[in-house]
Design a protein around this motif. Structure first.
Motif, PDB file in Angstrom:
ATOM      1  N   LEU A  67       3.785   6.516 -15.730  1.00 21.23           N
ATOM      2  CA  LEU A  67       3.431   6.739 -14.337  1.00 21.23           C
ATOM      3  C   LEU A  67       2.049   7.383 -14.309  1.00 21.23           C
ATOM      4  CD1 LEU A  67       4.091   7.013 -11.262  1.00 21.23           C
ATOM      5  CD2 LEU A  67       5.247   9.171 -11.827  1.00 21.23           C
ATOM      6  N   ALA A  68       1.170   6.866 -13.452  1.00 28.73           N
ATOM      7  CA  ALA A  68      -0.194   7.404 -13.415  1.00 28.73           C
ATOM      8  C   ALA A  68      -0.756   7.351 -12.004  1.00 28.73           C
ATOM      9  CB  ALA A  68      -1.107   6.628 -14.366  1.00 28.73           C
ATOM     10  N   TYR A  69      -1.704   8.225 -11.751  1.00 31.37           N
ATOM     11  CA  TYR A  69      -2.465   8.235 -10.507  1.00 31.37           C
ATOM     12  C   TYR A  69      -3.872   7.769 -10.845  1.00 31.37           C
ATOM     13  CZ  TYR A  69      -4.646   9.807  -6.187  1.00 31.37           C
ATOM     14  OH  TYR A  69      -5.326   9.842  -4.996  1.00 31.37           O
ATOM     15  N   LEU A  70      -4.283   6.652 -10.250  1.00 31.35           N
ATOM     16  CA  LEU A  70      -5.588   6.061 -10.548  1.00 31.35           C
ATOM     17  C   LEU A  70      -6.601   6.484  -9.499  1.00 31.35           C
ATOM     18  CD1 LEU A  70      -7.316   4.130 -12.285  1.00 31.35           C
ATOM     19  CD2 LEU A  70      -6.554   2.268 -10.799  1.00 31.35           C
ATOM     20  N   LYS A  71      -7.577   7.308  -9.912  1.00 31.84           N
ATOM     21  CA  LYS A  71      -8.669   7.752  -9.046  1.00 31.84           C
ATOM     22  C   LYS A  71      -9.932   7.041  -9.519  1.00 31.84           C
ATOM     23  CE  LYS A  71     -10.962  10.385  -6.130  1.00 31.84           C
ATOM     24  NZ  LYS A  71     -10.818  10.219  -4.678  1.00 31.84           N
TER      25      LYS A  71
ATOM     26  N   CYS B 159      -7.443   2.632   1.053  1.00 38.48           N
ATOM     27  CA  CYS B 159      -6.213   2.406   0.296  1.00 38.48           C
ATOM     28  C   CYS B 159      -6.384   2.493  -1.212  1.00 38.48           C
ATOM     29  CB  CYS B 159      -5.649   1.022   0.626  1.00 38.48           C
ATOM     30  SG  CYS B 159      -5.242   0.791   2.354  1.00 38.48           S
ATOM     31  N   ASN B 160      -7.587   2.709  -1.693  1.00 34.96           N
ATOM     32  CA  ASN B 160      -7.807   2.681  -3.134  1.00 34.96           C
ATOM     33  C   ASN B 160      -7.438   4.013  -3.779  1.00 34.96           C
ATOM     34  OD1 ASN B 160      -8.811   1.546  -5.644  1.00 34.96           O
ATOM     35  ND2 ASN B 160     -10.578   2.882  -5.368  1.00 34.96           N
TER      36      ASN B 160
ATOM     37  N   VAL C  65       0.871  -1.166   0.000  1.00 28.84           N
ATOM     38  CA  VAL C  65       0.000   0.000   0.000  1.00 28.84           C
ATOM     39  C   VAL C  65       0.911   1.220   0.000  1.00 28.84           C
ATOM     40  CG1 VAL C  65      -1.670   1.337   1.330  1.00 28.84           C
ATOM     41  CG2 VAL C  65      -1.885  -1.159   1.208  1.00 28.84           C
ATOM     42  N   ASP C  66       0.867   2.003  -1.062  1.00 25.27           N
ATOM     43  CA  ASP C  66       1.727   3.178  -1.170  1.00 25.27           C
ATOM     44  C   ASP C  66       1.079   4.432  -0.612  1.00 25.27           C
ATOM     45  OD1 ASP C  66       3.812   1.807  -2.623  1.00 25.27           O
ATOM     46  OD2 ASP C  66       2.519   1.887  -4.390  1.00 25.27           O
ATOM     47  N   LEU C  67      -0.228   4.545  -0.805  1.00 28.43           N
ATOM     48  CA  LEU C  67      -0.952   5.749  -0.388  1.00 28.43           C
ATOM     49  C   LEU C  67      -2.246   5.329   0.277  1.00 28.43           C
ATOM     50  CD1 LEU C  67      -1.037   8.931  -0.620  1.00 28.43           C
ATOM     51  CD2 LEU C  67      -2.438   8.579  -2.658  1.00 28.43           C
ATOM     52  N   CYS C  68      -2.524   5.870   1.441  1.00 30.23           N
ATOM     53  CA  CYS C  68      -3.762   5.516   2.137  1.00 30.23           C
ATOM     54  C   CYS C  68      -4.160   6.627   3.090  1.00 30.23           C
ATOM     55  CB  CYS C  68      -3.617   4.191   2.881  1.00 30.23           C
ATOM     56  SG  CYS C  68      -2.309   4.169   4.121  1.00 30.23           S
TER      57      CYS C  68
ATOM     58  N   GLN D 288      -0.088   4.195  -8.034  1.00 32.30           N
ATOM     59  CA  GLN D 288       0.042   4.106  -6.580  1.00 32.30           C
ATOM     60  C   GLN D 288      -0.681   2.859  -6.068  1.00 32.30           C
ATOM     61  OE1 GLN D 288      -2.248   5.868  -8.037  1.00 32.30           O
ATOM     62  NE2 GLN D 288      -4.028   6.208  -6.725  1.00 32.30           N
ATOM     63  N   SER D 289       0.029   2.080  -5.262  1.00 33.37           N
ATOM     64  CA  SER D 289      -0.481   0.851  -4.629  1.00 33.37           C
ATOM     65  C   SER D 289      -0.786  -0.266  -5.611  1.00 33.37           C
ATOM     66  CB  SER D 289      -1.711   1.126  -3.760  1.00 33.37           C
ATOM     67  OG  SER D 289      -1.383   2.029  -2.728  1.00 33.37           O
ATOM     68  N   SER D 290      -0.431  -0.071  -6.883  1.00 38.58           N
ATOM     69  CA  SER D 290      -0.634  -1.096  -7.900  1.00 38.58           C
ATOM     70  C   SER D 290      -2.085  -1.591  -7.844  1.00 38.58           C
ATOM     71  CB  SER D 290       0.378  -2.231  -7.713  1.00 38.58           C
ATOM     72  OG  SER D 290       0.376  -3.113  -8.798  1.00 38.58           O
TER      73      SER D 290
END
Length: 452
Positions: free
Chosen positions: A259-263, A153-154, A131-134, A291-293
């Motif tokens: 590289l991407a940020y998935l929202k 964590c999503n 978990v990279d970002l939470c 982030q967090s794959s």
């Protein structure tokens, strides 16, 4: 399981309030506050409007972001003790993610939907199993009462807006000098470039060099929340950025965005993942970093992870320090039908909260105290409620301007480091800002560690 129905009492010789009473400026209506505070509130809200801070919803709908009339700081004693507890729980969460593929009991207990689970099992690269970002959401009025109720964590909200709101208060007339007198360092997420810098460092650790841009991925016509602001900040750092759906990113053939940020909410992901073959394949094969794959986000975001920590059947996953932190800061939690019965939850209505494992924005959160016995019996007695999280109710009520309100504490973490705090305040027990809650600025009372 009678102990689940009895509110646990905690005594701590060094107990502290969560928020410092001398640094807690909050009001429901501005005319209850001083003229100086009114001017500061007006400044903050005008800045939020000028910067177009909004809540976004499905169907391209939006409304102004609900900013609370108030600013506060954590109690220094609480913050000092809380930080290592948060670290221990973060480590325990990582162990759940890393143990998942080899632990059949854990797989059965979490019950991750098949559409997601097939990719979770393929996402085997060790660097991806984190978990990279939470965002940890906590309830409680004092340190001894404070409990983590969710991990988020999503794609946690507030990573940009919370920092912006803190800065508004630091720059507002009257509150700027007040906050300076409080001491304490600015939180990492108050820096305008922190997300771009952190994402770039994450890519570097995953083996990507010379990043040219960062894609911002979201559902078509869905919740984008802070992404427009994040795009501006990324571009201000000299990187390219674009707002795309996962399918669009896969179809462009543009190698700028490795590289991407998935929202993307989990429920919407379940709906759309049939179109994500190329996207998911890029992630699990390491050609695209998010982030967090896939494993970290879809395992860690399952609310049953709180029950995994609380249920003694899974204590073997954790070490002594983690078990001690779990016993202190994780509320008693179980899986309905597998650890606690519907009959028990119905019988002790006021002691429980029931949640869908992948619910969002408070829609699938049910607080027993908000229902009469007949309605609660009908709700919990449904077969569809089996598998939900059952959690000990945690008191968080306090008085504002003579009214009873409820308040949480939000702790944002990136790569295991605390990057900032926040709070939601509401007259309802569910303090979700997608409903009737409002976001309140929370400042650190201590120097904030730098992300590494």
């Amino acid at each position: 399981m009678k102990e689940l129905a009895v509110a646990q009492s905690y005594s701590n010789i060094c107990d502290f309030p969560v928020f410092d009473p001398d640094k807690d400026w909050i009001t429901l209506e501005q005319n209850h506050a001083s003229d100086e505070f009114n001017r500061a509130c007006s400044y903050v809200k005008s800045r939020a409007a000028e910067d177009n801070l909004v809540m976004s919803f499905e169907g391209n709908n939006s409304r102004p972001y609900p900013v609370m009339s108030g600013v506060c700081a954590l109690h220094a004693g609480t913050e000092e003790i809380l930080a290592p507890r948060i670290g221990s729980i973060f480590n325990a969460l990582q162990k759940i993610v890393s143990a998942y593929r080899a632990d059949a009991n854990l797989q059965e207990f979490l019950g991750i939907p098949n559409q997601l689970n097939q990719w979770v099992k393929e996402d085997t690269e060790p660097a991806n199993n984190r978990v990279d970002l939470c965002r940890f959401d906590l309830m409680g009025r004092t340190l001894s009462e404070l409990k983590i109720i969710e991990f988020n964590c999503n794609a946690p909200g507030g990573i940009v807006y919370a920092g912006m709101i803190n800065r508004y208060w630091r720059e507002a007339p009257f509150s700027s000098s007040l906050i300076e007198s409080w001491g304490g360092g600015a939180s990492t997420f108050e820096q305008s470039d922190w997300v771009a810098t952190w994402l770039s460092s994450l890519a570097d650790r995953r083996g990507l060099r010379d990043i040219e841009g960062i894609g911002l991925l979201h559902p078509a016509g869905g919740n984008i929340l802070e992404l427009p602001h994040l795009k501006k900040r990324i571009e201000a750092c000299g990187l390219r950025s674009a707002m795309l759906t996962p399918e669009q990113l896969s179809q462009t053939g543009d190698h700028t965005f490795q590289l991407a940020y998935l929202k993307y909410g989990v429920q919407r992901a379940i709906q759309d993942i049939g179109q994500w073959e190329q996207f998911c394949r890029s992630v699990v094969e390491g050609r695209l970093v998010i982030q967090s794959s896939l494993a970290g986000r879809w395992i860690g975001d399952n609310k049953l992870c709180v029950a995994v920590m609380s249920d003694p059947r899974f204590s073997y996953l954790f070490n002594d320090a983690e078990r001690a932190a779990i016993g202190t800061i994780i509320p008693t939690s179980r899986k309905l039908g597998d650890g606690i019965s519907q009959r028990e939850v119905i019988q002790y209505k006021d002691d429980f909260v029931v949640k869908h494992p992948y619910g969002t924005r408070g829609v699938s959160v049910f607080v027993g105290r908000d229902y009469d016995q007949i309605a609660w019996t009908e709700l919990v007695g449904k077969t569809s409620s089996l598998g939900h999280v059952v959690q000990q109710y945690v008191d968080s009520d306090f008085e504002v301007d003579g009214d009873t309100c409820f308040r949480d504490l939000v702790v944002m973490l990136a790569s295991g480091a605390i990057v900032g705090y926040g709070s939601r305040v509401s007259r309802a027990r569910k303090v979700n800002i997608a409903q009737d809650g409002r976001k309140m600025a929370v400042l650190s009372s201590l120097p904030v560690p730098v992300i590494h």
